[in-house]
Design a protein around this motif. Structure first.
Motif, mmCIF file in Angstrom:
data_model
loop_
_atom_site.group_PDB
_atom_site.id
_atom_site.type_symbol
_atom_site.label_atom_id
_atom_site.label_comp_id
_atom_site.label_asym_id
_atom_site.label_seq_id
_atom_site.Cartn_x
_atom_site.Cartn_y
_atom_site.Cartn_z
ATOM 1 N N UNK A 78 29.362 6.022 -20.503
ATOM 2 C CA UNK A 78 30.478 5.098 -20.310
ATOM 3 C C UNK A 78 31.048 5.217 -18.896
ATOM 4 N N UNK A 79 31.254 6.435 -18.429
ATOM 5 C CA UNK A 79 31.800 6.631 -17.079
ATOM 6 C C UNK A 79 30.828 6.161 -16.009
ATOM 7 N N UNK A 80 29.532 6.341 -16.209
ATOM 8 C CA UNK A 80 28.550 5.872 -15.233
ATOM 9 C C UNK A 80 28.576 4.351 -15.127
ATOM 10 N N UNK A 81 28.676 3.673 -16.250
ATOM 11 C CA UNK A 81 28.761 2.211 -16.232
ATOM 12 C C UNK A 81 30.048 1.764 -15.554
ATOM 13 N N UNK A 82 31.145 2.438 -15.867
ATOM 14 C CA UNK A 82 32.437 2.091 -15.283
ATOM 15 C C UNK A 82 32.437 2.306 -13.775
ATOM 16 N N UNK A 83 31.918 3.425 -13.314
ATOM 17 C CA UNK A 83 31.881 3.709 -11.876
ATOM 18 C C UNK A 83 30.907 2.799 -11.149
ATOM 19 N N UNK A 141 30.390 -0.261 -11.921
ATOM 20 C CA UNK A 141 31.117 -1.538 -11.801
ATOM 21 C C UNK A 141 32.128 -1.471 -10.667
ATOM 22 N N UNK A 142 32.842 -0.355 -10.541
ATOM 23 C CA UNK A 142 33.776 -0.204 -9.433
ATOM 24 C C UNK A 142 33.042 -0.164 -8.099
ATOM 25 N N UNK A 143 31.861 0.396 -8.072
ATOM 26 C CA UNK A 143 31.081 0.441 -6.835
ATOM 27 C C UNK A 143 30.683 -0.943 -6.366
ATOM 28 N N UNK A 144 30.333 -1.831 -7.278
ATOM 29 C CA UNK A 144 29.978 -3.188 -6.860
ATOM 30 C C UNK A 144 31.204 -3.954 -6.407
#
Length: 122
Positions: free
Chosen positions: A54-59, A61-64
Motif C-alpha cells: 500500500x505504501x509503495x503504491x501511495x509513494x 503516486x506522489x512521485x508522479x
C-alpha cells in the motif's frame, strides 16, 4: 488447507482479520501449539507485506505528482503593452504625435490593468 483453493481462502481470511482467531483455534485443536506460531507469524508478516505494498503504491503516486509539478509552467498569452514615458519633474508634459495616437486608441487597452491605461493630463 485441504486443497489449494481453501488454503488460499484461509490465508486471505487471516490477512484480512475476518474471524481469523476461529481459524487459529481450529488449527490449534488439530495440529497443536505449532499452529499458533504459524498463524501469528502469518498475521504479522502478511499485514507487514500488505502495508508495504500500500505504501509503495501511495509513494509511487506522489512521485508522479512531483514530476508533473517540476515541469515549467505554461507561458501566459502574450499581451501587447505600451510603455508610458514618465512625466518630467516640472509637471509639463510634451505630447508628440505618438502620444496623441496612443491616447486615442484606449479601446484596445480596456482589457488590461487600469494602471497601464495612459491618462490625458489636459
Amino acid at each position: 488447507f485441504d486443497s489449494f483453493w481453501w488454503g488460499f481462502v484461509t490465508v486471505f481470511q487471516v490477512l484480512t482479520g475476518e474471524n481469523w482467531n476461529e481459524v487459529l483455534y481450529i488449527g490449534k485443536r488439530i495440529n497443536g501449539d505449532i499452529s499458533v506460531v504459524y498463524f501469528v507469524s502469518l498475521n504479522v508478516v502478511g499485514n507487514y507485506m500488505v502495508l508495504n505494498l500500500f505504501l509503495a503504491i501511495l509513494l509511487a503516486r506522489f512521485g508522479t505528482d512531483e514530476e508533473d509539478d517540476t515541469d515549467a509552467p505554461p507561458e501566459p498569452a502574450a499581451v501587447k503593452t505600451t510603455a508610458v514615458a514618465p512625466m518630467p519633474l516640472d509637471g509639463h508634459a510634451q505630447e508628440s504625435k505618438d502620444d496623441k495616437a496612443r491616447l486615442d486608441n484606449t479601446d484596445s487597452l480596456a482589457s488590461l490593468d487600469p494602471a497601464l491605461i495612459p491618462v490625458n493630463p489636459n
